[in-house]
Design an enzyme around this catalytic site. Sequence first.
Site, PDB file in Angstrom:
ATOM      1  N   ALA A 230      -2.733  -9.624  -3.299  1.00  0.00           N
ATOM      2  CA  ALA A 230      -2.558  -9.373  -4.733  1.00  0.00           C
ATOM      3  C   ALA A 230      -1.850  -8.046  -4.940  1.00  0.00           C
ATOM      4  O   ALA A 230      -1.916  -7.155  -4.082  1.00  0.00           O
ATOM      5  CB  ALA A 230      -3.898  -9.370  -5.462  1.00  0.00           C
TER       6      ALA A 230
ATOM      7  N   GLU B 143       1.706  -6.926   2.399  1.00  0.00           N
ATOM      8  CA  GLU B 143       0.296  -6.903   2.788  1.00  0.00           C
ATOM      9  C   GLU B 143      -0.022  -7.775   3.997  1.00  0.00           C
ATOM     10  O   GLU B 143      -1.061  -7.571   4.634  1.00  0.00           O
ATOM     11  CB  GLU B 143      -0.573  -7.318   1.595  1.00  0.00           C
ATOM     12  CG  GLU B 143      -0.498  -6.334   0.433  1.00  0.00           C
ATOM     13  CD  GLU B 143      -1.542  -6.582  -0.631  1.00  0.00           C
ATOM     14  OE1 GLU B 143      -2.236  -7.621  -0.557  1.00  0.00           O
ATOM     15  OE2 GLU B 143      -1.671  -5.747  -1.532  1.00  0.00           O
TER      16      GLU B 143
ATOM     17  N   GLY C 278     -13.303  -8.279 -21.847  1.00  0.00           N
ATOM     18  CA  GLY C 278     -14.224  -7.451 -22.621  1.00  0.00           C
ATOM     19  C   GLY C 278     -13.976  -5.963 -22.436  1.00  0.00           C
ATOM     20  O   GLY C 278     -14.391  -5.152 -23.271  1.00  0.00           O
TER      21      GLY C 278
ATOM     22  N   GLU D  99      -6.081  -6.620 -18.226  1.00  0.00           N
ATOM     23  CA  GLU D  99      -5.457  -7.122 -17.005  1.00  0.00           C
ATOM     24  C   GLU D  99      -5.297  -8.642 -17.072  1.00  0.00           C
ATOM     25  O   GLU D  99      -6.262  -9.368 -17.325  1.00  0.00           O
ATOM     26  CB  GLU D  99      -6.297  -6.740 -15.792  1.00  0.00           C
ATOM     27  CG  GLU D  99      -5.658  -7.101 -14.466  1.00  0.00           C
ATOM     28  CD  GLU D  99      -6.466  -6.588 -13.288  1.00  0.00           C
ATOM     29  OE1 GLU D  99      -5.865  -6.121 -12.322  1.00  0.00           O
ATOM     30  OE2 GLU D  99      -7.712  -6.633 -13.358  1.00  0.00           O
TER      31      GLU D  99
ATOM     32  N   GLU E 184       1.516   4.177  -0.445  1.00  0.00           N
ATOM     33  CA  GLU E 184       0.468   3.748  -1.367  1.00  0.00           C
ATOM     34  C   GLU E 184      -0.910   3.818  -0.720  1.00  0.00           C
ATOM     35  O   GLU E 184      -1.893   3.317  -1.274  1.00  0.00           O
ATOM     36  CB  GLU E 184       0.757   2.327  -1.870  1.00  0.00           C
ATOM     37  CG  GLU E 184       2.019   2.232  -2.713  1.00  0.00           C
ATOM     38  CD  GLU E 184       2.267   0.845  -3.274  1.00  0.00           C
ATOM     39  OE1 GLU E 184       1.387  -0.036  -3.102  1.00  0.00           O
ATOM     40  OE2 GLU E 184       3.325   0.633  -3.881  1.00  0.00           O
TER      41      GLU E 184
ATOM     42  N   GLU F 249      -2.186   2.308   1.787  1.00  0.00           N
ATOM     43  CA  GLU F 249      -2.767   1.004   2.086  1.00  0.00           C
ATOM     44  C   GLU F 249      -3.068   0.878   3.578  1.00  0.00           C
ATOM     45  O   GLU F 249      -2.260   1.280   4.422  1.00  0.00           O
ATOM     46  CB  GLU F 249      -1.820  -0.114   1.650  1.00  0.00           C
ATOM     47  CG  GLU F 249      -1.650  -0.217   0.140  1.00  0.00           C
ATOM     48  CD  GLU F 249      -0.687  -1.312  -0.266  1.00  0.00           C
ATOM     49  OE1 GLU F 249      -0.901  -1.917  -1.337  1.00  0.00           O
ATOM     50  OE2 GLU F 249       0.280  -1.568   0.478  1.00  0.00           O
TER      51      GLU F 249
END
Length: 208
Positions: free
Chosen positions: A92, A113, A132, A136, A159, A161
Site C-alpha cells: 500500500a 515494496e 469518523g 483517507e 522514506e 522503509e
Amino acid sequence: MAQKSKFDSQKDVEMISEEEIYSGFFKVRTYHFKHRLFLGGWSEVLGRALCIRRPIAAALPYDPLLNKIVLIEQFRIGAMAQQCPWLLEIVAGLADEDDRNPEDIIRREIKEESGLDPIALKKIYEYWVSPGGSNEYLSMFCAKVDASQAGGIHGLKEEHEDIRVHVMDTQEAFDLLEKGAINNAITIMALQWLQLNKPKLDVEWNDN
C-alpha cells in the site's frame, strides 16, 4: 434500504469554523459545524477533529500459476500496544502530490515494496478507511505477479522503509487469516475477497 445519496454542501451542512492544528506526515484540522437531520431541522453545533491524508492505493500480489501470495512485513507504530508491531500486510502507499491515479500509485508501490512488476491489476474495492476521524480514501486491487521473483528486503531508504517480503502458498495465507495472525483491515479484506473470488480469478488470469 433507502440511503441519503444526494449532498449539497451549501444546503446540508453549515460550516462555522475550520482550523489546522497540526501539519506533518499528515494534517489535523478541527471543524465546528451543523448538519441537517433525517427528521428535519438542524443538529446542534458539533466539534470534530479530522486527520487529513492523501488518497491511498493497496494491492494483494497473487500468482495464479504458482498459487502463491506475496505479503510484506514492516514496523507499525500504531501496533505497539500488541506483542509485536511488525505486521504482515499487503502492499500500500499514498498518492504523490503530482500523481493521484490509483493504478499508477499501486504499480509504483508494488515495485518499491516488493521488487515486483505487476502483470495485471483487478480493482476490488474503494472505501473510506475511517470516516469518523479521517478523510483517507482507499482503492484496493489484486495484482497478478510472478511470485518466483519475490523475496528479500525492500523499501525506499529516503522514506526510512524497512520491508521484508514473504512468499507463501495461498492456503497458508488463508490459514494465517483464520488464526488471527493477519490483524490489519486492508489485508483481511483483500484475503477474504480472494477466498470468495479465487476460482473465477484463476480462470480469468490463467486464460490471459
